[in-house]
Design an enzyme around this catalytic site. Sequence first.
Site, mmCIF file in Angstrom:
data_model
loop_
_atom_site.group_PDB
_atom_site.id
_atom_site.type_symbol
_atom_site.label_atom_id
_atom_site.label_comp_id
_atom_site.label_asym_id
_atom_site.label_seq_id
_atom_site.Cartn_x
_atom_site.Cartn_y
_atom_site.Cartn_z
ATOM 1 N N PRO A 132 0.771 -1.245 0.000
ATOM 2 C CA PRO A 132 0.000 0.000 0.000
ATOM 3 C C PRO A 132 0.807 1.302 0.000
ATOM 4 O O PRO A 132 0.759 2.095 0.943
ATOM 5 C CB PRO A 132 -0.844 -0.133 1.268
ATOM 6 C CG PRO A 132 0.019 -0.931 2.188
ATOM 7 C CD PRO A 132 0.710 -1.928 1.293
ATOM 8 N N CYS A 133 1.486 1.570 -1.081
ATOM 9 C CA CYS A 133 2.233 2.817 -1.202
ATOM 10 C C CYS A 133 1.304 4.030 -1.268
ATOM 11 O O CYS A 133 1.725 5.151 -0.991
ATOM 12 C CB CYS A 133 3.156 2.779 -2.408
ATOM 13 S SG CYS A 133 2.351 2.433 -3.969
ATOM 14 N N HIS A 134 0.036 3.803 -1.587
ATOM 15 C CA HIS A 134 -0.926 4.907 -1.637
ATOM 16 C C HIS A 134 -1.197 5.485 -0.254
ATOM 17 O O HIS A 134 -1.767 6.558 -0.142
ATOM 18 C CB HIS A 134 -2.234 4.449 -2.304
ATOM 19 C CG HIS A 134 -2.913 3.312 -1.599
ATOM 20 N ND1 HIS A 134 -2.550 1.988 -1.816
ATOM 21 C CD2 HIS A 134 -3.909 3.295 -0.688
ATOM 22 C CE1 HIS A 134 -3.302 1.216 -1.056
ATOM 23 N NE2 HIS A 134 -4.139 1.980 -0.358
#
Length: 164
Positions: A132-134
């Site tokens: 989950p880089c978001h």
Amino acid sequence: MKIPTTARLSRWISPLGPMLLAGHDAGLLGVWFDAQKHYPDIAGLPFAPHPSTKEAQSQLAAYFAGEQTRFSMTLDFSSGTVFQQTVWQALLAIPCGVTISYSTLSQQIGKPAAVRAVAAAVGRNPLSIVVPCHRVLGSNGSLTGYAGGLDRKAALLNLEQRKP
């Protein structure tokens, strides 16, 4: 990113647009939105379902339906440097619905002065949504630096904020 020749590719249409998935026997290699930054070179690779891409599609569908907040599949980070792999592993620890800054992430991996390098590694994450880089924001809480586009980053964060 160069994908191993052992990889098999599949396409999946997410609620946020078409995606390319790559997997092989060592695990899921990548999940990319079409035309996102750092899209891999897929020349000569077969489009044929692999168990890892089938599982990813199933879990992504559950995520978008609000039925799943964590992914549980074997991931292959071998395309990254040791530093990138460290950053990508740290991203997995960010809970759904929570955001942190690049600075905080840098501190968490023990590299507080490496904020720019951490941001670059986050941007090279080959496993959009699954890793989950978001959930990483600018120091002032602003939406910054999502390879799939800031509109998708906002949509993913909004999805994670909804109440079940």
